[in-house]
Design a protein around this motif. Structure first.
Motif, short mmCIF file in Angstrom:
data_model
loop_
_atom_site.label_atom_id
_atom_site.label_comp_id
_atom_site.label_asym_id
_atom_site.label_seq_id
_atom_site.Cartn_x
_atom_site.Cartn_y
_atom_site.Cartn_z
N MET A 85 21.20 58.28 64.40
CA MET A 85 22.55 58.69 63.83
C MET A 85 23.93 57.15 64.25
SD MET A 85 24.51 61.75 62.16
CE MET A 85 26.29 61.82 62.02
N THR A 86 24.40 56.46 62.42
CA THR A 86 25.02 55.03 63.13
C THR A 86 25.84 55.66 63.11
OG1 THR A 86 23.27 54.13 61.78
CG2 THR A 86 25.25 53.21 61.94
N ASP A 87 27.11 55.16 63.66
CA ASP A 87 28.94 55.98 63.64
C ASP A 87 29.39 54.79 63.10
OD1 ASP A 87 28.23 57.17 65.52
OD2 ASP A 87 28.37 56.54 67.22
N PHE A 88 29.79 54.86 62.05
CA PHE A 88 30.49 53.78 61.83
C PHE A 88 32.35 53.99 62.33
CE2 PHE A 88 27.97 55.93 58.32
CZ PHE A 88 27.64 54.49 57.73
N PRO A 89 32.85 52.69 62.20
CA PRO A 89 33.84 52.19 62.88
C PRO A 89 34.93 52.88 62.39
CG PRO A 89 33.15 50.71 62.16
CD PRO A 89 31.72 51.21 61.67
N ASP A 90 36.08 53.41 63.08
CA ASP A 90 37.39 53.83 62.35
C ASP A 90 38.20 52.24 62.04
OD1 ASP A 90 36.95 56.02 63.68
OD2 ASP A 90 38.37 55.37 65.12
N ASP A 132 39.17 49.09 63.84
CA ASP A 132 40.03 49.37 65.19
C ASP A 132 39.03 48.98 66.04
OD1 ASP A 132 41.00 50.87 66.95
OD2 ASP A 132 39.88 52.46 66.95
N GLY A 133 39.62 48.19 66.85
CA GLY A 133 38.75 47.42 67.72
C GLY A 133 38.66 45.64 67.67
#
Length: 88
Positions: free
Chosen positions: A1-6, A31-32
């Motif tokens: 599963m792909t995590d989406f950036p904040d 974020d980042g």
């Protein structure tokens, strides 16, 4: 599963109305990362996104207000070809 950036949303994001036209000014960054994105969304869901990012959210909002002062809100969200070279 792909995590989406904040997505960090600026407190300067807001609705703006001029001459009966209301748009949503969205200023955000991932974020980042460095650089804030300026996006203006009209009532029909059309979106104008500036190509360049901004060092601060305040700089992004200043760019929006300068564009409104120079062109007016209607032209800013639906510019002529000549306006594109000048504003964003």
């Amino acid at each position: 599963m792909t995590d989406f950036p904040d997505i960090i949303r600026s407190p300067l994001s807001q609705n703006v109305t001029q001459d009966g036209i209301t748009v949503r000014v969205e200023i955000y960054r991932v974020d980042g990362t460095e650089g804030w994105t300026l996006e203006v969304v009209d009532a029909e869901g059309g979106s104008t996104v500036w190509q360049d990012s901004f060092a601060t959210d305040a700089e992004a909002f200043a760019e929006f207000t300068e564009g409104v002062e120079q062109l007016g809100l209607a032209k800013l969200i639906d510019p002529d070809d000549d306006d594109l070279a000048t504003v964003h």
